[in-house]
Design a protein around this motif. Structure first.
Motif, PDB file in Angstrom:
ATOM      1  N   ALA A 172     -34.366   4.964  -6.822  1.00 30.14           N
ATOM      2  CA  ALA A 172     -34.422   6.430  -6.817  1.00 30.14           C
ATOM      3  C   ALA A 172     -33.838   7.024  -5.545  1.00 30.14           C
ATOM      4  CB  ALA A 172     -35.856   6.908  -7.008  1.00 30.14           C
ATOM      5  N   ASP A 173     -34.206   6.486  -4.371  1.00 29.04           N
ATOM      6  CA  ASP A 173     -33.674   7.050  -3.124  1.00 29.04           C
ATOM      7  C   ASP A 173     -33.733   6.077  -1.943  1.00 29.04           C
ATOM      8  OD1 ASP A 173     -36.392   7.133  -2.608  1.00 29.04           O
ATOM      9  OD2 ASP A 173     -36.519   9.300  -2.303  1.00 29.04           O
ATOM     10  N   LEU A 174     -33.734   4.797  -2.232  1.00 32.25           N
ATOM     11  CA  LEU A 174     -33.737   3.702  -1.252  1.00 32.25           C
ATOM     12  C   LEU A 174     -35.061   3.618  -0.491  1.00 32.25           C
ATOM     13  CD1 LEU A 174     -30.098   3.724   0.222  1.00 32.25           C
ATOM     14  CD2 LEU A 174     -30.958   2.558  -1.824  1.00 32.25           C
ATOM     15  N   HIS A 175     -35.431   4.683   0.205  1.00 26.44           N
ATOM     16  CA  HIS A 175     -36.725   4.725   0.899  1.00 26.44           C
ATOM     17  C   HIS A 175     -36.997   6.170   1.282  1.00 26.44           C
ATOM     18  CE1 HIS A 175     -35.029   5.306   4.958  1.00 26.44           C
ATOM     19  NE2 HIS A 175     -34.090   4.443   4.616  1.00 26.44           N
ATOM     20  N   LEU A 233     -34.735  -3.801 -15.340  1.00 29.87           N
ATOM     21  CA  LEU A 233     -34.762  -3.812 -13.865  1.00 29.87           C
ATOM     22  C   LEU A 233     -34.216  -5.157 -13.421  1.00 29.87           C
ATOM     23  CD1 LEU A 233     -38.205  -2.305 -12.761  1.00 29.87           C
ATOM     24  CD2 LEU A 233     -35.961  -1.507 -12.062  1.00 29.87           C
ATOM     25  N   THR A 234     -33.183  -5.131 -12.594  1.00 33.57           N
ATOM     26  CA  THR A 234     -32.522  -6.397 -12.277  1.00 33.57           C
ATOM     27  C   THR A 234     -33.265  -7.192 -11.212  1.00 33.57           C
ATOM     28  OG1 THR A 234     -31.079  -5.072 -10.913  1.00 33.57           O
ATOM     29  CG2 THR A 234     -30.208  -5.803 -13.021  1.00 33.57           C
ATOM     30  N   SER A 235     -32.785  -8.372 -11.014  1.00 32.21           N
ATOM     31  CA  SER A 235     -33.482  -9.333 -10.159  1.00 32.21           C
ATOM     32  C   SER A 235     -33.578  -8.839  -8.733  1.00 32.21           C
ATOM     33  CB  SER A 235     -32.744 -10.660 -10.163  1.00 32.21           C
ATOM     34  OG  SER A 235     -31.783 -10.656  -9.128  1.00 32.21           O
ATOM     35  N   SER A 236     -34.416  -9.463  -8.000  1.00 34.18           N
ATOM     36  CA  SER A 236     -34.669  -9.016  -6.644  1.00 34.18           C
ATOM     37  C   SER A 236     -33.833  -9.787  -5.618  1.00 34.18           C
ATOM     38  CB  SER A 236     -36.157  -9.159  -6.334  1.00 34.18           C
ATOM     39  OG  SER A 236     -36.557 -10.491  -6.531  1.00 34.18           O
ATOM     40  N   LEU A 237     -32.755 -10.443  -6.073  1.00 35.93           N
ATOM     41  CA  LEU A 237     -31.915 -11.206  -5.145  1.00 35.93           C
ATOM     42  C   LEU A 237     -31.489 -10.370  -3.942  1.00 35.93           C
ATOM     43  CD1 LEU A 237     -30.084 -13.682  -4.399  1.00 35.93           C
ATOM     44  CD2 LEU A 237     -28.282 -12.559  -5.726  1.00 35.93           C
ATOM     45  N   ILE A 238     -31.027  -9.156  -4.219  1.00 37.61           N
ATOM     46  CA  ILE A 238     -30.489  -8.332  -3.136  1.00 37.61           C
ATOM     47  C   ILE A 238     -31.596  -7.930  -2.167  1.00 37.61           C
ATOM     48  CG2 ILE A 238     -29.350  -6.142  -2.640  1.00 37.61           C
ATOM     49  CD1 ILE A 238     -28.398  -6.676  -5.784  1.00 37.61           C
ATOM     50  N   ALA A 241     -25.845  -0.888  -6.316  1.00 36.94           N
ATOM     51  CA  ALA A 241     -27.040  -0.091  -6.633  1.00 36.94           C
ATOM     52  C   ALA A 241     -26.733   0.986  -7.672  1.00 36.94           C
ATOM     53  CB  ALA A 241     -27.620   0.529  -5.375  1.00 36.94           C
ATOM     54  N   ALA A 242     -25.467   1.403  -7.773  1.00 37.21           N
ATOM     55  CA  ALA A 242     -25.084   2.305  -8.863  1.00 37.21           C
ATOM     56  C   ALA A 242     -25.088   1.524 -10.172  1.00 37.21           C
ATOM     57  CB  ALA A 242     -23.705   2.899  -8.593  1.00 37.21           C
ATOM     58  N   LEU A 243     -24.490   0.365 -10.126  1.00 33.10           N
ATOM     59  CA  LEU A 243     -24.449  -0.499 -11.306  1.00 33.10           C
ATOM     60  C   LEU A 243     -25.849  -0.777 -11.837  1.00 33.10           C
ATOM     61  CD1 LEU A 243     -22.732  -2.295 -13.140  1.00 33.10           C
ATOM     62  CD2 LEU A 243     -22.866  -4.082 -11.389  1.00 33.10           C
ATOM     63  N   GLN A 244     -26.770  -1.094 -10.918  1.00 30.18           N
ATOM     64  CA  GLN A 244     -28.146  -1.385 -11.321  1.00 30.18           C
ATOM     65  C   GLN A 244     -28.797  -0.181 -11.985  1.00 30.18           C
ATOM     66  OE1 GLN A 244     -29.769  -2.662  -7.574  1.00 30.18           O
ATOM     67  NE2 GLN A 244     -29.592  -4.823  -8.117  1.00 30.18           N
ATOM     68  N   SER A 245     -28.550   1.003 -11.420  1.00 31.28           N
ATOM     69  CA  SER A 245     -29.162   2.202 -11.985  1.00 31.28           C
ATOM     70  C   SER A 245     -28.599   2.479 -13.374  1.00 31.28           C
ATOM     71  CB  SER A 245     -28.922   3.397 -11.060  1.00 31.28           C
ATOM     72  OG  SER A 245     -29.492   4.568 -11.595  1.00 31.28           O
ATOM     73  N   GLY A 298     -20.678 -12.066  -4.001  1.00 32.04           N
ATOM     74  CA  GLY A 298     -19.900 -11.115  -4.790  1.00 32.04           C
ATOM     75  C   GLY A 298     -20.457 -10.807  -6.165  1.00 32.04           C
ATOM     76  N   GLU A 299     -21.204 -11.709  -6.721  1.00 29.36           N
ATOM     77  CA  GLU A 299     -21.596 -11.584  -8.132  1.00 29.36           C
ATOM     78  C   GLU A 299     -22.264 -10.268  -8.492  1.00 29.36           C
ATOM     79  OE1 GLU A 299     -23.893 -12.147 -11.810  1.00 29.36           O
ATOM     80  OE2 GLU A 299     -24.669 -11.721  -9.800  1.00 29.36           O
ATOM     81  N   PRO A 300     -23.240  -9.769  -7.721  1.00 34.56           N
ATOM     82  CA  PRO A 300     -23.947  -8.549  -8.163  1.00 34.56           C
ATOM     83  C   PRO A 300     -23.091  -7.292  -8.192  1.00 34.56           C
ATOM     84  CG  PRO A 300     -25.139  -9.658  -6.376  1.00 34.56           C
ATOM     85  CD  PRO A 300     -23.802 -10.302  -6.476  1.00 34.56           C
ATOM     86  N   PHE A 301     -21.869  -7.352  -7.662  1.00 32.00           N
ATOM     87  CA  PHE A 301     -21.004  -6.173  -7.630  1.00 32.00           C
ATOM     88  C   PHE A 301     -20.174  -6.021  -8.906  1.00 32.00           C
ATOM     89  CE2 PHE A 301     -21.743  -7.337  -3.193  1.00 32.00           C
ATOM     90  CZ  PHE A 301     -22.114  -6.127  -2.641  1.00 32.00           C
TER      91      PHE A 301
END
Lengths: 384, 384
Positions: free
Chosen positions: A252-255, B9-14, B116-120, B341-344
């Motif tokens: 939503a807004d990182l933090h 909701l994607t993985s928490s790798l990042i 983070a745009a991709l994830q959203s 690079g993968e998550p991009f």
């Protein structure tokens, strides 16, 4: 081209009222604003260096710990790892909607309820069902029936509810928690007003503290006690829900704003109890002034409960069938804004003859003058 | 019990990488953090009284005007009424997702793109389609074909792209705008890095300024130039889209932090140009240092474009078939974090043998040491 949910964005009536209420000379009972004179500008001495940099999505560790400590003092089992700092507790409603609502998802609410929560749930497509709120809490039979139908969650405001000002008594708190546990329905408890208590005998222990089996999300705010302009609120969640909420917050807004988190923390660590005591004294006086003015001017035209806490009177007109939205244009033409009752109902009856009146933001003269304007209008209405 | 979108909701790798990168002694090329020494604590003299109170969802009028003025100087047609102040530009991505994405909605992105745009977009259920990004802009044939399929919008980062560091040249900007206009596909242009320019000859006029028929939303940020911890960003939108975005903003967090809006405004009104010049000098030096270290240590193992602006090198390993995610545990064990690079990638190929390296946040010694650690690891990998 736009998403289907965009068609469910509700009308701008409320925005229009609040915008018009800002006009010079307008007495506004419409919003829920703190008294401006209680909002001290912070000093920025000793701000830690790091607060300008990116920070953790969870929030500042010291603030999370301070929130957890306060939650434990309210009777909740709470570790700092369950605390998520939010950009105002309104953000908690957005995260809850994302976490729990698909189109058609059933949700159980009080009627009336907080309109911006209702709008968010409806925007995400919830099937909003409601339980009538009585003087001491929800209609328990209706609540049990509503929970037996297995809504995704119940959204409740047990303490100094918005808009009704009501506070569940101990029996209704116990019975509500028991019913949630029996059906294991997730509770979203919204509790922004709890520190604004004027009648100290009120039972205020959160429902979340009473649950033993049902999952829960508790929403808290510093907007009513410290400064809405800083946009710092928080949620506390059952451990199994926390990781999802954290990811949603990050998306939503990182933090949340780090400078403001630090300013809130420094005020919690200062004489926060003294600040709250002064706030309660001021608002209790204003509540009493509005109650006296209403009793004098509207004792025959309307009914209300003198609110034991919070920011609002909920005025029920004694003449049924008047939709208070129809009174608003003339009231505003005369210099008074209020919030009509209709938008607070998930499934509003034909004509909601109630209105919400805020007493925290107006000085004593405006409180009296606003009630006088309202009384004139209602008396003309009855005669006309 | 949870919404269907929660399953996306994607993985928490990042999150895990960024959390681990905070450990003492770790050199982090992983995040996109400004250099901490550039983040001066503000002075709070002359803060206007009202900023602690609730404020307008649109943002502070004076900040909206200042943003509009800067946008006009970039070549955009922009009135302050089109500016919405955000809680960081990440919030703009959330609002865009809500406004435009239903499950299955097609969206066109660059590959690679901002993760983070991709994830959203994926969280809201978008069907993410991609166009390869070349040295001077997107593959134009693929772009035209992608737009002809009528996605709900195209999300592009033309200037110093994250993660690739690339900057569309004038010909690619013209051709991209023309293709968007031809299909009247909405453009979401994300432009947080534009002020971090090191090779001044770069064409940086926003794509939005080139559009004549397609609707558009432009996302801007103060996180890369002033202070990420304040969470102040903005969007500028075509007039017909603005009312929806405003309602979505209000539902998300009522309004953005007012104190921080004031702090940003006061810095824009001060020697902002001088501040940007100093920032560019510092970051240009660090970019050059990383480029020199990479050339010395990894000239045969990898390929990259020296980025003309922004915060990142995008390193392509010359040995194909190495998924850089597999290198990360050993790198972190030796004290180096990077972003694989993968998550991009919206639809990642089998093994993405690229990685993103940040150069703004590390001092010169760490830049050299980090590249040395990376080189050792890659050489062992090739021999092993």
């Amino acid at each position: 081209m736009l998403s289907q949910r965009t068609a469910r964005l509700t009308s701008s009536l409320i925005r229009d009222i609040l915008a018009a209420a800002q006009r010079p000379g307008m007495i506004s009972f419409a919003g829920g604003l703190p008294a401006s004179e209680t909002l001290a500008l912070p000093r920025l001495e000793d701000v830690p260096d790091g607060v300008m940099q990116y920070g953790p999505s969870e929030g500042e560790p010291a603030l999370r710990e301070a929130v957890a400590e306060r939650a434990r003092a309210m009777g909740m089992r709470c570790d700092a790892s369950q605390v998520l700092i939010l950009t105002g507790s309104q953000q908690g409603i957005d995260l809850v909607s994302k976490l729990l609502i698909d189109p058609g998802t059933p949700v159980l609410l009080e009627a009336p309820t907080y309109l911006a929560a209702l709008q968010s749930f409806q925007f995400f497509g919830a099937d909003c069902r409601s339980v009538a709120l009585g003087e001491h809490g929800p209609d328990l039979d209706a609540l049990r029936a509503g929970l037996a139908a297995k809504p995704a969650f119940a959204y409740l405001i047990p303490t100094f509810q918005n808009p009704s000002g009501r506070c569940y008594d101990a029996a209704h708190r116990d019975a509500t928690a028991e019913a949630l546990d029996a059906q294991q329905v997730l509770l979203v408890e919204d509790d922004p007003y709890r520190e604004l208590v004027y009648d100290e005998a009120c039972e205020r222990t959160p429902l979340c503290a009473r649950l033993t089996r049902a999952p829960w999300i508790y929403l808290g705010s510093f907007s009513k006690t410290l400064a809405p302009g800083l946009r710092v609120g928080y949620l506390i969640a059952s451990p199994e829900l926390f990781p999802y909420l954290l990811k949603l917050k990050q998306a939503a807004d990182l933090h949340s704003n780090r400078l403001s988190q630090w300013l809130v923390l420094s005020q919690l660590q200062g004489d926060f109890a003294g600040h709250l005591a002064r706030l309660r004294t001021l608002y209790r006086e204003r509540r009493d002034q509005m109650h006296a003015a209403l009793s004098e001017q509207l004792g025959e035209a309307a009914s209300w409960q003198c609110p034991p806490g919070g920011l609002f009177f909920w005025l029920q007109l004694n003449t049924p069938g008047i939709d208070t939205r129809t009174l608003l244009p003339e009231a505003m033409a005369r210099g008074l804004a209020f919030m009509p009752g209709e938008p607070f109902f998930p499934n509003a009856p034909a004509a909601v003859s109630a209105m919400r009146l805020n007493f925290s933001h107006s000085d004593p003269a405006s409180l009296r003058q606003g009630v006088r304007l309202l009384a004139e209008l209602l008396h003309e209405q009855q005669e006309g």
